[in-house]
Scaffold this active site. Structure first.
Site, short mmCIF file in Angstrom:
data_model
loop_
_atom_site.label_atom_id
_atom_site.label_comp_id
_atom_site.label_asym_id
_atom_site.label_seq_id
_atom_site.Cartn_x
_atom_site.Cartn_y
_atom_site.Cartn_z
N LYS A 266 -17.90 -56.60 8.60
CA LYS A 266 -16.70 -57.43 8.51
C LYS A 266 -16.71 -58.21 7.19
O LYS A 266 -17.78 -58.50 6.66
CB LYS A 266 -16.70 -58.45 9.66
CG LYS A 266 -16.36 -57.89 11.01
CD LYS A 266 -16.26 -59.01 12.04
CE LYS A 266 -15.94 -58.43 13.42
NZ LYS A 266 -14.62 -57.78 13.49
N ARG A 340 -15.73 -51.72 22.98
CA ARG A 340 -15.39 -50.63 23.91
C ARG A 340 -16.62 -49.76 24.19
O ARG A 340 -16.77 -49.21 25.27
CB ARG A 340 -14.22 -49.83 23.32
CG ARG A 340 -14.52 -49.13 22.03
CD ARG A 340 -13.27 -48.75 21.23
NE ARG A 340 -12.65 -49.89 20.56
CZ ARG A 340 -11.55 -49.82 19.83
NH1 ARG A 340 -10.92 -48.66 19.68
NH2 ARG A 340 -11.06 -50.90 19.25
N1 BES Z 1 -14.70 -58.63 18.13
C1 BES Z 1 -13.73 -57.90 17.40
C2 BES Z 1 -12.30 -58.29 17.74
C3 BES Z 1 -11.87 -59.68 17.38
C4 BES Z 1 -11.24 -59.93 16.18
C5 BES Z 1 -12.06 -60.73 18.24
C6 BES Z 1 -10.81 -61.20 15.85
C7 BES Z 1 -11.63 -62.00 17.91
C8 BES Z 1 -11.01 -62.24 16.72
C9 BES Z 1 -13.88 -56.41 17.66
O1 BES Z 1 -15.17 -55.97 17.91
C10 BES Z 1 -13.42 -55.70 16.44
O2 BES Z 1 -14.04 -55.86 15.43
N2 BES Z 1 -12.34 -54.93 16.56
C11 BES Z 1 -11.81 -54.25 15.45
C12 BES Z 1 -11.40 -52.86 15.91
C13 BES Z 1 -11.04 -51.93 14.79
C14 BES Z 1 -12.27 -51.61 13.96
C15 BES Z 1 -10.47 -50.65 15.39
C16 BES Z 1 -10.59 -55.03 14.95
O3 BES Z 1 -9.89 -55.63 15.76
O4 BES Z 1 -10.39 -55.06 13.74
MN MN Z 2 -16.24 -55.56 16.14
#
Ligand code: BES
Ligand code: MN
Ligand code: ZN
Length: 491
Positions: A266, A340
């Site tokens: 990230k 997931r």
């Molecule tokens: N934990 C994150 C989602 C999230 C984002 C929670 C912001 C709270 C605030 C999750 O694991 C994630 O990173 N999801 C990705 C999915 C994508 C790579 C398909 C996302 O939402 O960008």
């Molecule tokens: Mn994630």
């Protein structure tokens, strides 16, 4: 915050509940004539109309023993909900928390049920996570230590408050867990903390990496393999129903104690918030605590998948193919879509082990749900209109509203893979919360009632102004789950 019920007001601050009436402000309690005249004068000096959340504050009045007299509006007399009473008390507590006042009395509860809800609101508003603030300046330190609700049926109010107090403890636990820093709360320490709940009569089972590997949970285990902390799956069992062998309801939570994104790292700014990526699991643990504390007459099992998603020499790569316990293979295309991958193995285990009559999972699953619903509603995805109706009603009553989004084959095909049974992401910028839910649904048995709540926008809320909640970790999910069980599954 100490909560009391008493017959007479006594406190540094005394607050009177007031309705918004057709002829002006109406006090909920009978008042002394001279006090009422003084308070009406204060009302006339401002714009107070008795609307929900409005407050008048009178400092050091000569005509009262209290150093502060307050009036709080609850809105129109015919339309005050449980949540409305809770918010009125919460508004007072938030105003007084660091004011110098040590105690507050709230006057005007029309009955014991209202008294209990005022107490519940005061309790939730009094929460702070101050463990690590060792040198707070005096004016930043909370002063308010006790709230007493004035009622002529104190014993009745106390018994109405008992299950609400259990729920408040669950909410507080969830807030604490979400707020804990990720160096303190990791899968191993988290599992140990959950084990402490066995003193409430919950049966706790902990599966470590070896046990999960033996069961074939390659998907969950793959997410945690870049962390020095061992992943855990923790099961909390409460069989309080008449028939202890009857199928339970299963509550399932995503417990990523820190989500760096893994090798699909990230961006740096804001990454610290990802300590809250275990918010779904915290809601489940908090709800199980509430259920056990109030000795609910229902069979409920909680299952939480605890992992840390780290980049490392041993971390999972984009391109890896893992095999989930359900016997399906997954092509990892983005290691940041890890929630997931954790949940699919927990869903499998819940169904195999407990054959639940309904299954609800909660997860901070996608940033996309914040794009859709902001911080106001959690998203719900389900194969059961009945479950959606039950959860929507519970969420509305508890101030944890949810909003349904669709599922369908057109979305599902986005997660087909050319080299495995599925891939772990859909097309970029295209219904990301829905394709995440489609992924989970591929692990739900035919005919099993299931709902998925995406709580990425509600588990924590930056700059939150809801008086019942602190500024960041809300403990979202404990209240909706506790009521969902209480209203639908208790003997
Ligand atoms: N934990 C994150 C989602 C999230 C984002 C929670 C912001 C709270 C605030 C999750 O694991 C994630 O990173 N999801 C990705 C999915 C994508 C790579 C398909 C996302 O939402 O960008
Ligand atoms: Mn994630
Ligand atoms: Zn995540």
């Amino acid at each position: 915050m100490q909560i009391k019920f008493s017959a007479e007001p006594a406190g540094d601050a005394v607050a009177y509940l007031a309705y918004e009436g057709d002829k002006g402000v109406e006090f909920a309690a009978d008042l002394d004539k001279s006090a009422e005249a003084a308070m009406r004068r204060a009302i006339a000096a401002g714009s107070f109309k008795g609307g929900a959340g409005q407050v008048v504050e009178i400092l050091a009045p000569e005509w009262s023993d209290a150093s502060r007299v307050m009036i709080v509006g609850v809105g129109k007399k015919t339309a005050v909900s449980e949540l409305g009473w809770q918010k009125a008390a919460a508004t007072l507590v938030k105003r007084l928390l660091t004011s110098g006042a040590k105690s507050l009395s709230i006057v005007g509860a029309p009955d014991r049920g209202v008294a209990a809800n005022l107490a519940f609101g005061a309790r939730l508003a009094g929460y702070r996570f101050d463990q690590y603030r060792l040198n707070l300046k005096t004016d930043k330190k909370p002063t308010l230590a006790s709230v007493s609700v004035v009622t002529d049926s104190a014993a009745g109010a106390r018994s109405d408050y008992a299950p609400l107090s259990a729920k408040a403890e669950g909410v507080e636990l969830a807030r604490n867990l979400v707020s804990e820093p990720p160096n303190v709360l990791h899968p191993e320490s988290y599992a140990e903390r959950i084990e402490e709940l066995s003193e409430l009569g919950l049966e706790i089972e902990v599966l470590d990496v070896a046990a999960m590997t033996k069961l074939g949970m390659g998907s969950l285990v793959g997410v945690g393999q870049g962390s020095v902390r061992g992943s855990r799956l923790v099961v909390l069992k409460w069989m309080g129903g008449k028939d202890k062998k009857a199928a339970p309801v299963a509550l399932i939570g995503k417990g990523v104690t820190f989500d760096t994104g893994g090798i699909s790292l990230k961006p740096g700014p804001g990454m610290q918030d990802m300590k809250g990526d275990m918010g779904g699991s915290a809601a489940v643990v908090g709800a199980m605590m509430a259920i056990a504390k109030r000795k609910a007459k229902a069979n409920v099992v909680g299952l939480v998948g605890l992992v840390e998603n780290m980049p490392d020499g041993n971390a999972q790569r984009p391109g890896d193919i893992v095999r989930a316990a359900a016997g399906k293979t997954i092509e990892i295309q983005n290691t940041d879509a890890e929630g997931r991958l954790v949940l699919c193995d927990v869903l499998w285990y819940a169904q195999k082990k407990f054959n639940p009559k309904a299954m609800v999972d909660l997860a901070t699953l996608t940033g996309a749900i914040i794009v859709s619903l902001g911080n106001e509603h959690a998203g719900i995805f389900s194969n059961s209109d009945d479950l959606v109706a039950k959860l929507t009603a519970a969420g509305k009553a508890e101030g944890e509203p949810i909003w349904r989004l669709p599922l369908g084959p057109g979305y599902d095909k986005q997660i087909d893979s050319e080299v495995a049974d599925m891939r772990n992401i859909g097309n970029a910028g295209n219904a990301g919360s829905i394709t995440a839910a489609q992924f989970l649904q591929r692990f739900v048995d035919e005919g099993r009632a299931w709902a998925h709540l995406d709580i990425a926008g509600t588990a924590w809320k930056p700059g939150n102004d809801n008086p019942l909640e602190p500024t960041w970790a809300t403990g979202w999910g404990v209240r909706i789950l506790d009521r969902f069980i209480a209203d639908n599954y208790e003997d």
